[in-house]
Design an enzyme around this catalytic site. Structure first.
Site, PDB file in Angstrom:
ATOM      1  N   ASP A 167      39.535  44.880  48.901  1.00 38.54           N
ATOM      2  CA  ASP A 167      40.423  43.943  48.408  1.00 38.54           C
ATOM      3  C   ASP A 167      41.882  44.235  49.206  1.00 38.54           C
ATOM      4  OD1 ASP A 167      39.162  45.305  46.642  1.00 38.54           O
ATOM      5  OD2 ASP A 167      40.847  46.351  45.194  1.00 38.54           O
ATOM      6  N   GLU A 206      39.686  44.401  36.743  1.00 37.78           N
ATOM      7  CA  GLU A 206      40.433  45.389  37.951  1.00 37.78           C
ATOM      8  C   GLU A 206      41.691  43.900  39.059  1.00 37.78           C
ATOM      9  OE1 GLU A 206      37.494  48.882  39.185  1.00 37.78           O
ATOM     10  OE2 GLU A 206      37.336  46.620  40.487  1.00 37.78           O
TER      11      GLU A 206
HETATM   12  C1  FRU Z   1      38.750  46.151  42.808  1.00 35.40           C
HETATM   13  C2  FRU Z   1      38.981  47.763  42.853  1.00 35.40           C
HETATM   14  C3  FRU Z   1      40.479  48.192  42.770  1.00 35.40           C
HETATM   15  C4  FRU Z   1      40.998  50.175  43.602  1.00 35.40           C
HETATM   16  C5  FRU Z   1      40.549  49.849  44.582  1.00 35.40           C
HETATM   17  C6  FRU Z   1      39.842  50.924  45.332  1.00 35.40           C
HETATM   18  O1  FRU Z   1      37.952  46.866  43.623  1.00 35.40           O
HETATM   19  O2  FRU Z   1      37.461  48.858  42.717  1.00 35.40           O
HETATM   20  O3  FRU Z   1      40.133  48.631  41.412  1.00 35.40           O
HETATM   21  O4  FRU Z   1      41.945  49.467  43.049  1.00 35.40           O
HETATM   22  O5  FRU Z   1      38.799  48.764  44.648  1.00 35.40           O
HETATM   23  O6  FRU Z   1      39.607  50.654  47.020  1.00 35.40           O
END
Ligand code: FRU
Length: 505
Positions: free
Chosen positions: A22, A222
């Site tokens: 992300d 998320e």
């Molecule tokens: C989304 C996620 C988020 C988390 C991150 C961990 O892709 O699962 O929810 O903060 O990646 O790398």
């Protein structure tokens, strides 16, 4: 490093090496765009989550920066990982982190604790707990200090959701001028709920409201965020909530996806418009557009999103080395009323170099080779409904078409589509080959498609950008040809605008 390895994106951001997911903490500050991102400093698959960092003055050319927040205890005994979050400029020094007249940047992120422990703040956490923490920067975003005296600032979800302690993440923080408060929207991932908190100082947070579940709830929710945009350029302001969903993305895709809601926000509560709840609004209809986040620090009328151009279903096994994952092209967002619905419209941000245009009164049925080669192209096609059932462009094809990525329009269903079933290496995961479609009504029979291809991706924008389809592809070096295709008859009145996109590295 020459950034010419096989599949290396030429104008999309990638880390020099290692795993990325992300985008985090996107902020425009002091004339510089900061891109932070989920990063594993120790390998090419997910792990040791830290915040990688890159900067740019134009959203096109990026400079790699040192890791901004490195997993605590890396590499041998990790006690805290820095999961996704966002960053703001605390210009009034509400947090008190400022020094002299230097205002702090403040990042709010999820602390993920792989071990139970008592923290320096005296707070105790359980194994695998997710809590919200803050860090600040006094040098305009280049180095960061975690607020160890107080972290985490949000230890756990509200008591009624106490069992969600491992599914509480990804704070999207912003300043709400009308109420003079900080607002943070945080996901209760399994419950498909967004919790909206408010604060005066970024340290003490109070629960204000909840949103969801609504529309697509196929996986976990998320990376939520909330932002305002004017409607139709100068109309009233609407608020947009963006939410990642994994799995349970758009129809026909294998895993992650991003949906949005249009509504109102009064400083405490987000209320989606009834029209926005009639069907799921996909930000992108392809398989490779996740965890979209916009920049803070730009005027409220300017929103630019960047998303992770990968998918949790197969993200860890895509055939790239020594890096894994790219970011999408930055996309300028606007809200336009289209067919009586307020719709999020996306327009890619990239240098528009000189190209050429070509016109055909009619293209016959079959394939027509184009005088256009290359693996990094920006092409726009406009055409009119005639006798064909499908029309479109084939990119990154071998001369014999055994390898090809087909992007086109189905006149019978009025859908835009991307077909990557023959796009090159696709056998690393059974769910990778596929055809992805997005609804796109023609305008008096005329359709416009813009295709950005890079060495391992295509991003397709339909109409004025009211739909997009993003898909990774892994073609061989020989796949540099382009063709038009017209099925079951000729297609008329075709306008092609094409340019090569040069490497930004
Ligand atoms: C989304 C996620 C988020 C988390 C991150 C961990 O892709 O699962 O929810 O903060 O990646 O790398």
């Amino acid at each position: 490093q020459d950034y010419k390895e096989q599949y290396r994106p030429q104008y999309h951001y990638t880390p020099a090496k290692n795993w990325m997911n992300d985008p985090n903490g996107l902020i425009f500050h002091d004339g510089i765009y900061h891109l932070f991102y989920q990063y594993n400093p120790g390998g090419t698959t997910w792990g040791a989550m830290s915040w990688g960092h890159a900067t740019s003055s134009d959203l096109a050319h990026w400079e790699h920066q040192p890791v901004a927040l490195q997993a605590r205890g890396f590499p041998d005994n990790i006690t805290e990982m820095f999961f996704s979050g966002t960053a703001v400029a605390d210009v009034n020094n509400t947090s008190g982190f400022g020094a002299g007249d230097k205002a702090p940047l403040v990042a709010m992120y999820t602390s993920y604790y792989p071990q139970a422990q008592t923290l320096p703040s005296g707070k105790s956490v359980e194994v695998n707990q997710q809590s919200q923490s803050i860090a600040y920067s006094l040098d305009d975003g280049f180095t960061w200090t975690t607020y160890d005296e107080g972290n985490p600032v949000l230890l756990s979800p509200p008591p009624e959701y106490a069992d969600q302690i491992r599914e509480f993440r990804d704070p999207g923080v912003f300043w709400h001028a009308a109420s003079s408060k900080w607002v943070s929207v945080i996901s209760l991932a399994q419950l498909h709920k967004l919790l909206i908190y408010t604060s005066d100082d970024l340290k003490e947070w109070e629960l204000a409201s909840e949103f969801g579940p609504e529309n697509a709830v196929g996986g976990v929710w998320e990376c939520p965020s909330l932002f305002p945009l004017p409607v139709d350029g100068d109309g009233g302001v609407k608020w947009v909530a963006q939410v990642g969903l994994n799995p349970g993305g758009p129809p026909g895709t294998p895993g992650s996806g991003t949906q949005y809601f249009v509504g109102d926000f009064d400083g405490t509560t987000f209320t989606a418009d009834p029209e926005s709840l009639q069907q799921t609004n996909w930000l992108d209809w392809g398989p490779d557009f996740y965890a979209a986040l916009s920049f803070s620090g730009l005027p409220d009328t300017e929103r630019v999103d960047i998303a992770w151009m990968n998918n949790w279903k197969y993200g860890g096994v895509i055939p790239t080395d020594p890096w894994r994952s790219a970011m999408s092209i930055p996309r300028k967002l606007s809200l336009e009323t289209i067919d009586n619905t307020v719709t999020l419209v996306q327009s890619p941000v990239l240098d528009e170099e000189a190209g050429f245009t070509q016109h055909w009164d009619s293209v016959p049925a079959g394939v027509t080779k184009l005088n256009l080669t290359g693996k990094a192209l920006d092409t726009t096609l406009t055409f009119t409904k005639s006798e064909s059932t499908y029309f479109g462009i084939i990119v990154q094809a071998t001369a014999d078409l055994s390898e090809q990525t087909r992007i086109g329009y189905d006149f019978t269903t009025e859908q835009l589509f991307v077909n990557r079933t023959l796009s090159g290496v696709a056998d690393f995961d059974g769910s990778f080959p596929g055809v992805y479609s997005a609804p796109l009504p023609s305008r008096n029979g005329t359709v416009t498609i813009r295709v950005l291809s890079d060495w391992s991706s295509v991003e397709v924008f339909g109409g004025q950008g009211e739909v997009s389809i993003t898909a990774q592809i892994f073609p061989s070096d020989a796949a540099i040809e382009s063709f038009l295709f017209s099925m079951d008859g000729p297609t008329s009145n075709i306008e092609l605008e094409a340019r090569e996109v040069h490497s930004v590295w």
